[in-house]
Design a protein around this motif. Structure first.
Motif, PDB file in Angstrom:
ATOM      1  N   ARG B  19       0.450  -1.025  -0.245  1.00  0.00           N
ATOM      2  CA  ARG B  19      -0.109   0.153   0.291  1.00  0.00           C
ATOM      3  C   ARG B  19       1.056   1.234  -0.412  1.00  0.00           C
ATOM      4  N   GLU B  20       1.740   1.556   0.906  1.00  0.00           N
ATOM      5  CA  GLU B  20       2.560   2.291   1.007  1.00  0.00           C
ATOM      6  C   GLU B  20       3.580   3.313  -0.310  1.00  0.00           C
ATOM      7  N   GLN B  22       2.807   1.588  -3.150  1.00  0.00           N
ATOM      8  CA  GLN B  22       1.431   1.761  -4.264  1.00  0.00           C
ATOM      9  C   GLN B  22       0.624   3.477  -3.918  1.00  0.00           C
ATOM     10  N   TYR B  23       1.248   3.919  -2.408  1.00  0.00           N
ATOM     11  CA  TYR B  23       1.116   5.182  -2.472  1.00  0.00           C
ATOM     12  C   TYR B  23       1.810   6.331  -3.501  1.00  0.00           C
ATOM     13  N   HIS B  24       2.895   5.765  -3.412  1.00  0.00           N
ATOM     14  CA  HIS B  24       4.404   6.833  -3.410  1.00  0.00           C
ATOM     15  C   HIS B  24       4.197   6.632  -5.449  1.00  0.00           C
ATOM     16  N   ASP B  26       1.631   6.574  -6.896  1.00  0.00           N
ATOM     17  CA  ASP B  26       0.314   7.216  -7.969  1.00  0.00           C
ATOM     18  C   ASP B  26       1.122   8.609  -7.873  1.00  0.00           C
ATOM     19  N   ARG B  27       1.025   8.941  -6.511  1.00  0.00           N
ATOM     20  CA  ARG B  27       1.751  10.226  -6.486  1.00  0.00           C
ATOM     21  C   ARG B  27       2.774  10.674  -7.060  1.00  0.00           C
ATOM     22  N   ARG B  28       3.539   9.824  -7.919  1.00  0.00           N
ATOM     23  CA  ARG B  28       4.542  10.010  -8.564  1.00  0.00           C
ATOM     24  C   ARG B  28       4.405  10.152  -9.875  1.00  0.00           C
ATOM     25  N   ASP B  31       1.966  13.645 -10.181  1.00  0.00           N
ATOM     26  CA  ASP B  31       3.439  15.190 -10.518  1.00  0.00           C
ATOM     27  C   ASP B  31       3.281  15.368 -12.317  1.00  0.00           C
ATOM     28  N   GLU B  49      12.359   4.292 -12.278  1.00  0.00           N
ATOM     29  CA  GLU B  49      13.215   5.444 -10.729  1.00  0.00           C
ATOM     30  C   GLU B  49      12.784   4.714  -9.350  1.00  0.00           C
ATOM     31  N   LEU B  50      11.532   3.755  -8.829  1.00  0.00           N
ATOM     32  CA  LEU B  50      11.860   3.434  -8.091  1.00  0.00           C
ATOM     33  C   LEU B  50      12.508   1.865  -7.669  1.00  0.00           C
TER      34      LEU B  50
END
Lengths: 112, 286
Positions: B19-20, B22-24, B26-28, B31, B49-50
């Protein structure tokens, strides 16, 4: 021409994370963004390496994590500093200051 | 149980981390798309990138359950390899068994000879004379061979082989010290017992050769120090405490030992010294 980006020196990521969290609790993405902003894009942090560091710091008891609603309205895992984390940051800052001071001294000595 | 718990914990850790991340992600992506990058391209770029696969592994390495999982895998692996080479396994097991067995055997010997030497005079010179007769006496706890007393006496009278000879037989008596009668381990001993062992009393006197002189000559009993302290409260005049008109503990002792009551009345002679537990001695030491 933009200045070249440096890979972050080994072992300093933990310290930077702790420092960023002294201001306020933040989620992983927030920490990544702030690292980028504060260092004016000079320091290059592999976004992926942030998470192992966060989990490691949490294991050591220096960070506390909890799910909270983020600025987008979606739930995110927020990290905050524990008292032990605050103490650890002080220790690391101190040793960093001594190290960089010593390195500076050596450079100055050599350029004389 | 612990394993189950850890797997359960691992599940929740995995879910939380997914979940954590996925949040990152989606936010990226969001952006990047606001800067005009098409979503598909943005997703691809963020994934690179990740370094998703690597990050997952690295984070799992940090979790405390990781070592347990690795340990279980290692264990399984070693079990498999042991099964594939039975010769090696047998050699290992044999050497382990021999090593442990030899160490244990040596230690038991050292334990008995050095660490638990009898608290008597010159324990190294004591020998046990056993009797392989037919007179098996069966008790609740097993059976023992008893050597006839005339033979014991004969041994006692010789002077060529031994400096001294003592006779003993273990027995259980019902003794009323305080409260209800209860079974107490005891020894019937010859008058030479204490002189030969060189053990003296803490109080009173021990059983002496004169007590053997004639039937009823010395109807005495010696209490072990532990028993005296625990059951009689260490009272110096144990007998008198019971009152002269009431049954003395020795009479009670007699009552419990019906086999001997006709021949002997028991009288307290003394208490053993603090570090002597003669009653606990096992005959195999001798």
């Amino acid at each position: 021409m933009p200045s070249p980006r440096f890979p972050i020196p080994q072992g300093t990521l933990d310290m930077l994370i702790l420092q960023i969290l002294t201001l306020e609790p933040a989620h992983g993405y927030g920490i990544a963004q702030r690292l980028e902003q504060i260092s004016c894009s000079v320091v290059q942090v592999n976004q992926g390496s942030l998470y192992p560091a966060l989990h490691r710091l949490q294991q050591k008891g220096w960070l506390r994590a909890g799910w909270k609603q983020s600025e987008t309205g979606r739930e995110a895992k927020f990290y905050s500093l524990t008292p032990a984390g605050r103490r650890q940051l002080a220790v690391e800052k101190d040793s960093w200051a001594r190290l960089s001071g010593a390195v500076n001294l050596i450079f100055e000595e050599g350029s004389r | 149980m612990i394993r189950l718990f850890n797997w359960f914990r691992r599940e929740s850790l995995e879910r939380g981390f997914a979940r954590e991340l996925q949040y990152h992600f989606d936010r990226r992506v969001a952006d990047l798309t606001t800067t005009g990058i098409p979503e598909a391209e943005a997703r691809r770029r963020v994934a690179v990138e990740l370094g998703l696969a690597q990050v997952r592994e690295e984070v799992r390495d940090v979790w405390p359950t990781r070592w347990l999982r690795d340990f279980l895998y290692d264990l399984r692996y070693s079990a498999r390899s042991l099964r594939h080479s039975p010769g090696f396994t047998a050699a290992v097991l044999l050497s382990l068994a021999l090593g442990i067995g030899a160490t244990t055997a040596i230690y038991s010997l050292v334990d008995q000879v050095i660490l638990h030497a009898l608290p008597v005079r010159e324990p190294g010179r004591l020998v046990l004379v056993d009797w392989n007769g037919d007179d098996l006496i069966t008790y609740a706890t097993g059976s023992i061979n008893l050597m006839p007393y005339p033979i014991c006496r004969g041994l006692q009278q010789q002077t060529r082989l031994f400096d001294g000879v003592l006779c003993r037989a273990e027995i259980q008596v019902n003794l009323t010290a305080s409260g209800d009668p209860r079974p107490v381990p005891a020894e019937i001993v010859s008058g030479s017992y204490f002189p030969v062992l060189g053990v003296g009393p803490a109080l009173g006197r021990v059983i002496e050769p004169a007590d053997d002189a004639a039937p009823d000559a010395g109807p005495v009993v010696v209490l072990s120090y532990d028993f005296w302290q625990a059951q009689c409260g260490g009272a110096a005049e144990y007998r008198r405490q019971q009152g002269p008109d009431r049954q003395s503990p020795h009479d009670r002792g007699r009552r419990g030992r019906r086999r001997f009551s006709r021949r002997r009345r028991w009288r307290r002679a003394g208490f053993l010294d603090a570090h002597v537990h003669v009653r606990r001695r096992e005959p195999r030491h001798w």
